[in-house]
Enzyme design. Structure first.
Site, PDB file in Angstrom:
ATOM      1  N   GLY A  16      44.635  -9.451  -6.199  1.00 39.57           N
ATOM      2  CA  GLY A  16      44.175 -10.067  -5.156  1.00 39.57           C
ATOM      3  C   GLY A  16      42.118 -10.399  -5.561  1.00 39.57           C
ATOM      4  N   ASN A  18      40.696 -12.331  -5.749  1.00 42.78           N
ATOM      5  CA  ASN A  18      40.279 -13.749  -5.520  1.00 42.78           C
ATOM      6  C   ASN A  18      41.144 -14.153  -3.979  1.00 42.78           C
ATOM      7  OD1 ASN A  18      39.014 -15.994  -7.485  1.00 42.78           O
ATOM      8  ND2 ASN A  18      40.949 -15.224  -8.972  1.00 42.78           N
ATOM      9  N   LYS A  87      54.370 -17.611  -9.864  1.00 40.17           N
ATOM     10  CA  LYS A  87      54.940 -17.788 -10.129  1.00 40.17           C
ATOM     11  C   LYS A  87      55.307 -19.404 -10.344  1.00 40.17           C
ATOM     12  CE  LYS A  87      59.769 -16.867  -7.916  1.00 40.17           C
ATOM     13  NZ  LYS A  87      60.239 -15.883  -8.418  1.00 40.17           N
ATOM     14  N   ASN A 103      45.224 -24.947  -6.881  1.00 39.17           N
ATOM     15  CA  ASN A 103      45.608 -23.686  -7.110  1.00 39.17           C
ATOM     16  C   ASN A 103      43.956 -23.394  -8.091  1.00 39.17           C
ATOM     17  OD1 ASN A 103      46.381 -21.612  -8.683  1.00 39.17           O
ATOM     18  ND2 ASN A 103      46.938 -22.828 -10.964  1.00 39.17           N
ATOM     19  N   HIS A 105      43.273 -21.863 -12.000  1.00 42.28           N
ATOM     20  CA  HIS A 105      43.195 -21.721 -12.833  1.00 42.28           C
ATOM     21  C   HIS A 105      42.097 -20.630 -13.483  1.00 42.28           C
ATOM     22  CE1 HIS A 105      46.013 -21.623 -16.367  1.00 42.28           C
ATOM     23  NE2 HIS A 105      44.614 -21.782 -16.954  1.00 42.28           N
ATOM     24  N   ASP A 146      49.966 -27.058 -13.359  1.00 43.15           N
ATOM     25  CA  ASP A 146      47.960 -26.931 -13.428  1.00 43.15           C
ATOM     26  C   ASP A 146      47.790 -28.738 -13.819  1.00 43.15           C
ATOM     27  OD1 ASP A 146      47.858 -24.207 -13.711  1.00 43.15           O
ATOM     28  OD2 ASP A 146      48.289 -23.734 -15.867  1.00 43.15           O
TER      29      ASP A 146
HETATM   30  C1  GAR Z   1      42.838 -14.740 -11.988  1.00 38.59           C
HETATM   31  O1  GAR Z   1      41.828 -14.913 -13.031  1.00 38.59           O
HETATM   32  C2  GAR Z   1      43.598 -16.162 -11.769  1.00 38.59           C
HETATM   33  O2  GAR Z   1      42.822 -17.002 -12.485  1.00 38.59           O
HETATM   34  C3  GAR Z   1      44.687 -15.948 -12.292  1.00 38.59           C
HETATM   35  O3  GAR Z   1      45.246 -15.034 -12.246  1.00 38.59           O
HETATM   36  C4  GAR Z   1      44.521 -14.164 -11.820  1.00 38.59           C
HETATM   37  C5  GAR Z   1      44.731 -12.685 -10.865  1.00 38.59           C
HETATM   38  O4  GAR Z   1      43.832 -12.492 -10.430  1.00 38.59           O
HETATM   39  N1  GAR Z   1      45.675 -17.075 -12.268  1.00 38.59           N
HETATM   40  C6  GAR Z   1      46.276 -17.620 -13.377  1.00 38.59           C
HETATM   41  O5  GAR Z   1      46.628 -17.664 -14.469  1.00 38.59           O
HETATM   42  C7  GAR Z   1      47.831 -18.615 -12.108  1.00 38.59           C
HETATM   43  N2  GAR Z   1      48.009 -19.602 -13.651  1.00 38.59           N
HETATM   44  P1  GAR Z   1      43.911 -11.973  -8.645  1.00 38.59           P
HETATM   45  O6  GAR Z   1      44.866 -11.365  -8.430  1.00 38.59           O
HETATM   46  O7  GAR Z   1      42.776 -10.532  -8.776  1.00 38.59           O
HETATM   47  O8  GAR Z   1      43.293 -12.677  -7.838  1.00 38.59           O
END
Ligand code: GAR
Length: 197
Positions: A16, A18, A87, A103, A105, A146
């Site tokens: 979490g 982000n 997911k 989203n 990525h 994506d």
């Molecule tokens: C982040 O790097 C995000 O961009 C990626 O997972 C990580 C989660 O970190 N998301 C994906 O790959 C989605 N396809 P976080 O839980 O610390 O935000």
């Protein structure tokens, strides 16, 4: 009278960081057109849920798409932000939020994205391929993983001694935590203007 902000639900699966960037951006006023009113997770152990609770934001554990949709509708959610949500949501679910779901990525789409390409795997693939520049992308969510319209991108240089972990961290620091709050504000503001018309 309708509220003068866009009601945001953030969906998470793990640490979490982000989500934290979004919470901090709301506090600092970078996000001023939206308010995070719900954090939903498919993983009951996600640390992101603790971040939400620490900031007095309601949390919800996803049991299935049908229940989640009911919860989002009951809470009058106007914008869904996928922030480290791992997911893939069904086309049917996504169709309920046209231009209302975004989203983040961790690559420059269309590189290193799509089914099976998430989290640390994205950075492993970028390093294995040998690209010298990567980054992050915020995009609208549609039925193609994506594949929705791009809202914002930021490039990050790859170093010769990078590991997937060091690269992941730098992409977060230099791109994701800046890009996602700005994009959330941009879309919140668009939706707020529509509501006020
Ligand atoms: C982040 O790097 C995000 O961009 C990626 O997972 C990580 C989660 O970190 N998301 C994906 O790959 C989605 N396809 P976080 O839980 O610390 O935000």
């Amino acid at each position: 009278m309708a509220e003068d902000f866009t009601r945001i639900a953030v969906m998470v699966s793990g640490g979490g960081t982000n989500l934290q960037a979004l919470i901090d951006a709301e506090k600092s006023g970078i996000i001023k057109s939206g308010k995070i009113v719900l954090v939903a997770s498919d993983n009951p152990d996600a640390y992101a849920l603790k971040r939400a609770a620490a900031n007095d934001i309601e949390t919800y554990i996803m049991k299935g798409e049908d229940y989640l949709l009911k919860k989002l509708e009951a809470d009058d959610i106007e914008l869904v932000v996928l922030a480290g949500f791992m997911k893939i949501l069904s086309a049917d679910f996504v169709s309920h939020f046209p231009n209302r779901m975004i989203n983040i990525h961790p690559s420059l789409i269309p590189s290193f994205c799509g089914k099976g390409c998430y989290g640390l795997h994205v950075h492993e693939k970028a390093l294995a391929y040998g690209v010298k520049v990567t980054g992050a992308t915020v995009h609208y969510v549609n039925e193609v993983p994506d594949g929705g319209r791009i809202i914002a991108q930021k490039a990050v240089e790859i170093r010769d001694d990078d590991t997937p972990e060091t690269l992941q961290r730098r992409v977060m620091e230099q791109a994701e935590w800046i890009l996602l709050p700005r994009a959330a504000e941009k879309v919140s503001s668009i939706l707020l203007n529509e509501k006020n018309k």
